[in-house]
Motif scaffolding. Structure first.
Motif, PDB file in Angstrom:
ATOM      1  N   LEU A   1       5.407   0.463  -2.350  1.00 25.73           N
ATOM      2  CA  LEU A   1       3.889   0.766  -2.451  1.00 25.73           C
ATOM      3  C   LEU A   1       3.682   1.595  -3.836  1.00 25.73           C
ATOM      4  O   LEU A   1       2.688   1.197  -4.665  1.00 25.73           O
ATOM      5  N   THR A   2       4.774   2.068  -4.396  1.00 23.38           N
ATOM      6  CA  THR A   2       4.556   2.834  -5.806  1.00 23.38           C
ATOM      7  C   THR A   2       4.589   1.622  -6.640  1.00 23.38           C
ATOM      8  O   THR A   2       3.825   1.720  -7.794  1.00 23.38           O
ATOM      9  N   LEU A   3       5.360   0.665  -6.650  1.00 22.60           N
ATOM     10  CA  LEU A   3       5.288  -0.443  -7.453  1.00 22.60           C
ATOM     11  C   LEU A   3       4.007  -1.087  -7.531  1.00 22.60           C
ATOM     12  O   LEU A   3       3.462  -1.573  -8.507  1.00 22.60           O
ATOM     13  N   ALA A   4       3.406  -1.340  -6.186  1.00 19.07           N
ATOM     14  CA  ALA A   4       2.094  -2.203  -6.064  1.00 19.07           C
ATOM     15  C   ALA A   4       1.299  -1.108  -6.956  1.00 19.07           C
ATOM     16  O   ALA A   4       0.223  -1.535  -7.460  1.00 19.07           O
ATOM     17  N   ILE A   5       1.087  -0.028  -6.422  1.00 21.24           N
ATOM     18  CA  ILE A   5      -0.036   0.810  -7.077  1.00 21.24           C
ATOM     19  C   ILE A   5       0.009   0.920  -8.527  1.00 21.24           C
ATOM     20  O   ILE A   5      -0.981   0.860  -9.349  1.00 21.24           O
ATOM     21  N   SER A   6       1.173   1.024  -9.105  1.00 24.92           N
ATOM     22  CA  SER A   6       1.403   1.087 -10.713  1.00 24.92           C
ATOM     23  C   SER A   6       1.239  -0.123 -11.283  1.00 24.92           C
ATOM     24  O   SER A   6       0.829  -0.069 -12.528  1.00 24.92           O
ATOM     25  N   LYS A   7       1.028  -1.225 -10.423  1.00 24.14           N
ATOM     26  CA  LYS A   7       0.733  -2.449 -11.005  1.00 24.14           C
ATOM     27  C   LYS A   7      -0.682  -2.783 -11.283  1.00 24.14           C
ATOM     28  O   LYS A   7      -1.269  -3.454 -11.945  1.00 24.14           O
ATOM     29  N   LEU A   8      -1.478  -2.129 -10.321  1.00 22.32           N
ATOM     30  CA  LEU A   8      -2.822  -2.251 -10.125  1.00 22.32           C
ATOM     31  C   LEU A   8      -3.506  -1.060 -10.905  1.00 22.32           C
ATOM     32  O   LEU A   8      -4.782  -1.210 -11.264  1.00 22.32           O
ATOM     33  N   VAL A   9      -3.208   0.161 -10.907  1.00 22.50           N
ATOM     34  CA  VAL A   9      -3.551   1.413 -11.583  1.00 22.50           C
ATOM     35  C   VAL A   9      -2.788   1.854 -12.688  1.00 22.50           C
ATOM     36  O   VAL A   9      -1.500   2.034 -12.677  1.00 22.50           O
ATOM     37  N   GLN A  10      -3.330   1.911 -13.991  1.00 22.18           N
ATOM     38  CA  GLN A  10      -2.694   2.275 -15.204  1.00 22.18           C
ATOM     39  C   GLN A  10      -3.144   3.843 -15.390  1.00 22.18           C
ATOM     40  O   GLN A  10      -4.449   3.935 -15.414  1.00 22.18           O
ATOM     41  N   ILE A  11      -2.518   4.730 -15.703  1.00 25.89           N
ATOM     42  CA  ILE A  11      -2.727   6.186 -15.998  1.00 25.89           C
ATOM     43  C   ILE A  11      -2.518   6.145 -17.607  1.00 25.89           C
ATOM     44  O   ILE A  11      -1.558   5.957 -18.118  1.00 25.89           O
ATOM     45  N   SER A  12      -3.510   6.658 -18.139  1.00 27.13           N
ATOM     46  CA  SER A  12      -3.515   6.913 -19.777  1.00 27.13           C
ATOM     47  C   SER A  12      -2.291   8.055 -20.307  1.00 27.13           C
ATOM     48  O   SER A  12      -2.217   8.912 -19.560  1.00 27.13           O
ATOM     49  N   TYR A  13      -1.565   7.467 -21.225  1.00 26.10           N
ATOM     50  CA  TYR A  13      -0.560   8.326 -21.614  1.00 26.10           C
ATOM     51  C   TYR A  13       0.844   8.450 -20.779  1.00 26.10           C
ATOM     52  O   TYR A  13       1.490   9.295 -21.035  1.00 26.10           O
TER      53      TYR A  13
END
Length: 255
Positions: A26-38
């Protein structure tokens, strides 16, 4: 009806045992869809894994002893990753603050998730082993398998000899597990194969989500080669041997 209930209970315990691996997906999927600045993606994954582990420990889903086992696997996996990445077996192409020699620190959690599943299953299903082989032979096999992961780049790959040796060594060994006070059993080699196959499926999902990348996936994603199943099969053998040995040592200390 009784067997359907047993199956549902078995699936429930398997699902609960997979909380940490599923959380990583789930973390991998979320991190692929949502990018956090910096905050580079690999760093976000590492922070998420640490938070998940903390939550599992605080909620009682995971014991301190199980956390120690997971930490051991994290270090073993990270050492293997450092070697494999630096000989070009696969890569982590994205930038991150928490990368050491091209390997993000979160990568060790991929191996730790296998240990988490085994520890959880062991406790939830009350696993027991019968006809366990001589411990010196078992550790010799585990050592040779782990060594072969390092030497097969410069020396002949002996994985098939190790697999044959493993079949001979464990041909009588059975895993006993309990459901509704009823004891079932499975040949341990079959359990190794099942877990290895499902890890291969998980690996395909992980590479699709960009957790890491094989050389043939640099331009576009491709299915991970079926030969990798043997690698995961042997890794499962090592993982199970370590978990079972740590369980044995713990029993000896209590007696």
């Amino acid at each position: 009806m009784k067997y359907a209930k047993l199956f549902i209970i078995f699936v429930y315990h398997q699902a609960m045992s997979c909380i940490f691996p599923v959380s990583i997906f789930l973390t991998l999927a979320i991190s692929k869809l949502v990018q956090i600045s910096y905050l580079p993606r690999y760093d976000f994954i590492l922070i998420s894994c640490l938070v998940i582990q903390w939550l599992m420990l605080k909620s009682g889903l995971e014991s301190r002893d199980e956390l120690k086992v997971i930490a051991v696997f994290h270090l073993i996996g990270l050492a293997l990753e450092l070697y494999k990445v630096n000989i070009g077996s696969w890569s982590y192409p994205e930038e991150a603050h928490t990368k050491i020699f091209g390997v993000p620190l979160y990568s060790g959690f991929m191996y730790a998730s296998v240990a988490s599943y085994m520890c959880q299953s062991w406790r939830r299903l009350n696993l027991r082993l019968i006809y366990w082989p001589n411990r010196m032979l078992v550790w010799s096999l585990g050592g040779l398998i782990y060594l072969n992961f390092y030497t097969n780049f410069i020396l002949p790959d002996i994985r098939w000899f190790l697999i044959i040796f493993m079949f001979i060594l464990f041909y009588r060994t059975r895993v006993l597990y309990t459901l509704m006070n009823k004891v079932f059993y499975m040949p341990i080699v079959l359990s190794f194969l099942f877990i290895g196959f499902f890890i291969w499926i998980a690996e395909n999902i992980s590479t699709f989500l960009g957790a890491w990348q094989y050389p043939n996936q640099s331009n576009y994603w491709q299915l991970v080669h079926f030969s990798k199943i043997t690698s995961w099969f042997l890794l499962v053998v090592i993982s199970f041997l370590i978990v079972s040995e740590l369980k044995y040592v713990k029993r000896q200390l209590k007696s």
